[in-house]
Design a protein around this motif. Structure first.
Motif, mmCIF file in Angstrom:
data_model
loop_
_atom_site.group_PDB
_atom_site.id
_atom_site.type_symbol
_atom_site.label_atom_id
_atom_site.label_comp_id
_atom_site.label_asym_id
_atom_site.label_seq_id
_atom_site.Cartn_x
_atom_site.Cartn_y
_atom_site.Cartn_z
ATOM 1 N N THR A 57 69.190 57.309 65.425
ATOM 2 C CA THR A 57 69.223 57.333 63.959
ATOM 3 C C THR A 57 69.629 55.987 63.377
ATOM 4 O O THR A 57 69.309 55.686 62.238
ATOM 5 C CB THR A 57 70.182 58.424 63.442
ATOM 6 N N VAL A 85 63.336 55.010 63.155
ATOM 7 C CA VAL A 85 63.250 55.908 62.002
ATOM 8 C C VAL A 85 61.916 55.705 61.287
ATOM 9 O O VAL A 85 61.293 56.666 60.833
ATOM 10 C CB VAL A 85 64.449 55.692 61.057
ATOM 11 N N PHE A 139 69.973 64.409 60.349
ATOM 12 C CA PHE A 139 68.659 63.762 60.352
ATOM 13 C C PHE A 139 67.584 64.772 60.731
ATOM 14 O O PHE A 139 66.531 64.864 60.083
ATOM 15 C CB PHE A 139 68.647 62.583 61.331
#
Length: 165
Positions: free
Chosen positions: A54, A60, A98
């Motif tokens: 993350t 990402v 996330f």
């Protein structure tokens, strides 16, 4: 006699779970031996293992392309598996939020192996530890390629096509 308080609590919990308010992302913690067992599955499915975190911006950025990959090949024996290299202490604080925010339906595992030098070569001897990285495997076809790079959507699809044909 029916316990109305217990019944109302049970119904409330069921309503919450059905509405998605209590959706807890499924992120299993694994070790390198578990990962190697997944990689070595003796079947004709093509597996795309995406190593990411993350805290990694390029990871990402490319994440949605990996997340939608299976839908680009309907009916294909293809599975995308996300292997997070986030820290175990950040699982609840960063990784699970996330996964929830992005409504991830693919398998997500947190590889709990903090000593990278002890296991990276077991994934691929050419890997220097950079992220993002991906391993594409089809054991029935004896195909295995490692990609220590970021993928664009088209390059990712083209790469996977080679394993499916």
């Amino acid at each position: 006699m029916v316990n109305l308080k217990l019944l109302s609590i049970t119904c409330f919990g069921l309503i919450l779970s059905l509405s998605g308010f209590t959706r807890t992302p499924k992120v299993d913690v694994i070790k390198i031996d578990d990962l190697q067992a997944m990689i070595a599955q003796p079947n004709d499915t093509t597996y795309v293992f995406n190593f990411w975190a993350t805290w990694c911006s390029p990871c990402v950025k490319e994440f949605p392309d990996f997340q939608s990959l299976e839908s680009k090949f309907p009916g294909a024996k293809l599975r995308v598996i996300f292997v997070s290299l986030d820290f175990l202490k950040d699982k609840a604080r960063s990784l699970e939020p996330f996964v929830t925010k992005h409504d991830v339906r693919n398998a997500v595992f947190l590889l709990d192996e903090p000593d990278y030098n002890s296991w990276i070569d077991r994934v691929d001897s050419t890997w220097e530890g950079n992220l993002p990285a991906s391993l594409v495997v089809n054991n029935a076809k004896h195909l295995r390629r490692f990609f220590p790079q970021e993928f664009g959507a088209q390059a990712l699809s083209d790469t996977v096509k080679q394993f499916l044909n």
